[in-house]
Design a protein around this motif. Structure first.
Motif, short mmCIF file in Angstrom:
data_model
loop_
_atom_site.label_atom_id
_atom_site.label_comp_id
_atom_site.label_asym_id
_atom_site.label_seq_id
_atom_site.Cartn_x
_atom_site.Cartn_y
_atom_site.Cartn_z
N GLY A 1 10.19 -6.74 -5.68
CA GLY A 1 9.96 -5.33 -5.43
C GLY A 1 10.81 -4.44 -6.32
N LYS A 2 11.51 -5.00 -7.25
CA LYS A 2 12.37 -4.23 -8.15
C LYS A 2 11.63 -4.03 -9.47
N ASP B 1 12.78 1.23 -6.77
CA ASP B 1 12.39 0.11 -5.92
C ASP B 1 10.97 0.36 -5.44
N VAL B 2 10.28 -0.73 -5.08
CA VAL B 2 8.93 -0.62 -4.53
C VAL B 2 9.06 -0.57 -3.01
N PHE C 1 -0.17 2.17 1.52
CA PHE C 1 0.00 2.11 0.07
C PHE C 1 1.42 1.71 -0.28
N SER C 2 1.67 1.48 -1.57
CA SER C 2 3.00 1.20 -2.10
C SER C 2 3.43 2.38 -2.95
N LEU C 3 4.74 2.58 -3.05
CA LEU C 3 5.23 3.66 -3.91
C LEU C 3 6.56 3.27 -4.54
N LEU C 4 6.91 3.94 -5.61
CA LEU C 4 8.17 3.72 -6.30
C LEU C 4 9.11 4.86 -5.95
N VAL D 1 8.43 3.13 6.38
CA VAL D 1 8.61 2.93 4.95
C VAL D 1 9.61 1.79 4.79
N VAL D 2 9.16 0.70 4.17
CA VAL D 2 9.95 -0.52 4.10
C VAL D 2 10.08 -0.95 2.64
N LYS D 3 11.30 -1.31 2.24
CA LYS D 3 11.51 -1.82 0.89
C LYS D 3 10.83 -3.17 0.78
#
Length: 124
Positions: free
Chosen positions: A4-5, A11-12, A29-32, A58-60
Motif C-alpha cells: 500500500g506504499k 500511502d494507499v 474506493f481507494s485513495l492516496l 478509512v483504513v490504510k
C-alpha cells in the motif's frame, strides 16, 4: 502482498461506507494520502457529499491483513458443514401435506350442522 506504499510520501487508503444504521459496510474506493487524517478528510469530501451515508471507515491498505495460502487450505478443510444444511428434512413437506389433508376444514365442519336434525321448539 501489496504494502500500500506508493512512495515515501503517500500511502494507499481504502474507504468503506455504511448507507444506513442497519446496513453493512461496503468498500467504495481507494485513495492516496500523506496520512490518516488527510485520507479521512479526502474521503469525506469526495464521497459523503455525493452519497447519503451514516458512517465511513478509512483504513490504510498496509494495515489490512489477508489470508496466506496455507491458511486458505485450513479453511477449505473446515468447509465441510453438511450437517448445517436442511437437506435431511425434505420428507417433512410431504408428511405435512398428508397431515393437512387429514385436517378438518371449515366447510366440512359446517356441513355437520346441516346433517343434524333441527330440534323443534316446544310450545308450552
Amino acid at each position: 502482498m501489496d504494502s500500500g506504499k506508493t512512495d515515501d510520501f503517500y500511502d494507499v487508503y481504502e474507504v468503506f461506507s455504511k448507507r444506513s444504521h442497519k446496513g453493512d459496510f461496503q468498500h467504495q474506493f481507494s485513495l492516496l494520502a500523506p496520512n490518516a487524517d488527510m485520507a479521512f478528510i479526502m474521503a469525506q469530501e469526495n464521497f459523503m457529499r455525493r452519497e447519503p451515508v451514516v458512517d465511513i471507515w478509512v483504513v490504510k491498505r498496509s494495515d489490512i491483513r489477508r489470508m496466506k495460502p496455507e491458511e486458505r487450505d485450513i479453511v477449505q478443510r473446515l468447509d465441510n458443514k453438511d450437517y448445517r444444511l436442511t437437506k435431511g428434512y425434505g420428507y417433512l413437506r410431504k408428511k405435512w401435506r398428508q397431515y393437512e389433508q387429514k385436517m378438518l376444514d371449515e366447510k366440512e365442519i359446517m356441513s355437520w350442522a346441516e346433517d343434524r336434525p333441527h330440534k323443534e321448539k316446544r310450545q308450552p
